[in-house]
Design a protein around this motif. Structure first.
Motif, short mmCIF file in Angstrom:
data_model
loop_
_atom_site.label_atom_id
_atom_site.label_comp_id
_atom_site.label_asym_id
_atom_site.label_seq_id
_atom_site.Cartn_x
_atom_site.Cartn_y
_atom_site.Cartn_z
N THR A 201 -20.74 8.62 -2.77
CA THR A 201 -20.14 9.34 -4.14
C THR A 201 -18.92 8.70 -4.19
O THR A 201 -17.98 9.07 -3.53
CB THR A 201 -20.11 10.91 -3.96
OG1 THR A 201 -21.54 11.54 -3.53
CG2 THR A 201 -19.73 11.63 -5.26
N ALA A 203 -16.03 10.05 -5.39
CA ALA A 203 -15.39 11.51 -5.76
C ALA A 203 -13.94 11.32 -6.26
O ALA A 203 -13.75 12.26 -6.98
CB ALA A 203 -15.43 12.20 -4.39
N GLU A 404 -12.87 19.29 -5.61
CA GLU A 404 -13.74 20.08 -5.92
C GLU A 404 -15.12 19.50 -5.72
O GLU A 404 -16.18 19.96 -5.40
CB GLU A 404 -13.69 20.50 -7.41
CG GLU A 404 -14.73 21.43 -7.94
CD GLU A 404 -14.49 21.65 -9.48
OE1 GLU A 404 -15.35 22.22 -10.26
OE2 GLU A 404 -13.44 21.52 -9.74
N ARG A 405 -15.34 18.14 -6.05
CA ARG A 405 -16.62 17.54 -5.76
C ARG A 405 -16.94 17.54 -4.38
O ARG A 405 -18.03 17.49 -3.96
CB ARG A 405 -16.46 15.97 -6.20
CG ARG A 405 -16.36 15.95 -7.82
CD ARG A 405 -16.08 14.57 -8.41
NE ARG A 405 -15.53 14.56 -9.53
CZ ARG A 405 -14.24 13.97 -9.95
NH1 ARG A 405 -13.45 13.79 -9.02
NH2 ARG A 405 -13.98 14.32 -11.21
N SER A 408 -17.90 21.06 -3.12
CA SER A 408 -19.31 21.48 -3.78
C SER A 408 -20.54 20.99 -2.96
O SER A 408 -21.38 21.65 -2.69
CB SER A 408 -19.41 20.87 -5.29
OG SER A 408 -18.35 21.67 -5.97
N TYR A 409 -20.25 19.64 -2.41
CA TYR A 409 -21.31 19.05 -1.48
C TYR A 409 -21.53 19.86 -0.41
O TYR A 409 -22.79 20.11 -0.09
CB TYR A 409 -21.02 17.58 -1.38
CG TYR A 409 -21.90 16.90 -0.32
CD1 TYR A 409 -22.94 15.97 -0.83
CD2 TYR A 409 -21.72 16.98 0.90
CE1 TYR A 409 -23.77 15.51 0.17
CE2 TYR A 409 -22.38 16.32 2.01
CZ TYR A 409 -23.48 15.47 1.37
OH TYR A 409 -24.38 14.97 2.15
#
Length: 418
Positions: A201, A203, A404-405, A408-409
């Protein structure tokens, strides 16, 4: 062959460190910090009843990238004990009393039995490695025990061993990670080129979140505000000798300005060197002791921990490291305050440096003459100056959100439970 060289490295490194410790303070701290470390870990975690989250950082810079994630997870999962480990003394010695972690240790040197023993003692439920440090036996142990292992704020470059014919062993290390959170698209493309594309990802860089957090919680430094009052100010942060030798002529000849010099190292010899280069400079501790009564246009900061706030007082920020081989230090700490940033020519390994130069929120100079011309231009051309301020500030604002990314994961995959 790669594994053989790696094993040779991890065996020789402690021996070399012991020899260097006889005359090198940092090596001495590295050695001393690992004495009886497994015993101390055993004693600590024998009393720890909570589930454990482990984050490993190479040094202080990596810690600052991991910190926003660690603090967000602590807020979301208060029932977990947090273990923070460092490889380098420059991280551990500065943050050994950090209140955001429950247990802070040097990472024991990598080895098969030692890694097994470490996991038996700590029993982590989630492991986070920050940016780019890879210790094979620790990584392998996480995979074999099926403990989720994430790389956060990862960076990859084409010259790394992973992406070359001789890098099979190093590619194998990457297979231990469940997911990669990388800073830039180019890093994701490199991972895709060796088969890692479904667990990657983009991020972003958590340092953007961290500097926003610091700026949002800014507390004034009264003595600095007094020193700067009514003057244009240049703050030079994390400087090395090469930086100071580039800047000193300007400081010594434009005495109507105020200057704050925060050297990267504050050993007595380094502080003495700064006071010699910058004519009439005084140490901040002495200036503060005299209640600001000492006459000087230049302060030398002789403590650690103020720099991120010092940039708020600048008209222009100069960030050191760009005249040395390793490159620039953290320019985001300055840019977050919407200040133009100036640094030396070595910045190509730092995406934020490349980006900000392209956006004209930062400027790179190659010598003292260029530096002086640029500083004069920024101080005299209000249109140029204000544009640089906006560009620097907007760059930081536009790149927040990595923390936050990642969090959240972790929540979505239920890698930790409340």
């Amino acid at each position: 062959m790669g594994k053989l060289f790696y094993i040779l490295f991890i065996r020789l490194y402690p021996l070399v460190a012991r020899v260097l410790s006889l005359f090198n303070k940092k090596a001495g701290l590295w050695v001393k910090g690992r004495q009886q470390v497994m015993t101390r870990l055993q004693e600590t975690f024998a009393r720890e009843q909570r589930p454990v989250l482990w984050m490993h950082c190479a040094s202080l810079g990596e810690f600052e990238q991991g910190r926003p994630i660690l603090e967000a997870l602590r807020g979301n999962y208060p029932g977990y004990a947090i273990l923070l480990t460092f490889f380098s003394p420059s991280g551990y010695e500065v943050r050994k009393n950090y209140e955001g972690a429950d247990h802070i240790f040097y990472l024991p040197m990598d080895a098969p039995a030692r890694a097994r023993n470490f996991y038996d003692i700590v029993r982590p439920q989630l492991v986070l490695f920050v940016k780019y440090e890879y210790w094979y036996f620790y990584l392998r142990e996480a995979r074999e025990r099926k403990i989720p292992l994430l790389l956060v704020s990862g960076i990859f470059r084409p010259d790394q061993a992973f992406f070359h014919w001789y890098g099979k062993f190093y590619k194998h290390m990457l297979s231990c990670f469940n997911h990669f959170f990388v800073q830039y698209k180019a890093a994701a493309q490199l991972l895709a080129s060796i088969g890692y594309e479904h667990n990657v990802t983009v991020a972003g860089d958590t340092r953007f979140d961290r500097v926003q957090q610091i700026a949002g919680g800014f507390t004034p430094i009264e003595a600095i505000a007094q020193f700067c009052a009514g003057h244009q100010v240049i703050v030079a942060g994390s400087t090395w000798t090469e930086d100071d030798k580039t800047l000193d002529h300007y400081v010594n000849t434009r005495t109507s300005l105020r200057y704050i010099i925060a050297p990267h190292n504050i050993d007595p010899s380094r502080l003495k060197e700064c006071c010699t280069l910058y004519k009439g400079a005084v140490l901040f501790s002495e200036w503060q002791k005299c209640g600001g009564q000492l006459e000087s246009h230049c302060l030398i900061i002789d403590n650690i921990g103020m720099l991120s706030r010092l940039y708020a007082y600048a008209t222009i920020c100069f960030v050191g490291g760009g005249f040395g081989g390793d490159g620039i230090h953290n320019i985001l700490e300055a840019a977050v305050y919407e200040k133009p940033v100036v640094f030396g020519p070595v910045y190509d390994k730092y995406q934020e440096g490349t980006d900000m130069v392209a956006l004209q929120g930062a400027y790179s100079v190659s010598d003292a003459l260029q530096l002086e011309q640029l500083l004069d231009a920024l101080l005299s051309d209000e249109v140029m100056y204000q544009a640089a301020c906006r560009n620097a500030g907007n760059y930081v604002k536009d790149n927040t959100g990595a923390t936050e990314r990642i969090v959240s994961y972790i929540q979505e995959k239920r890698l930790l439970t409340s």
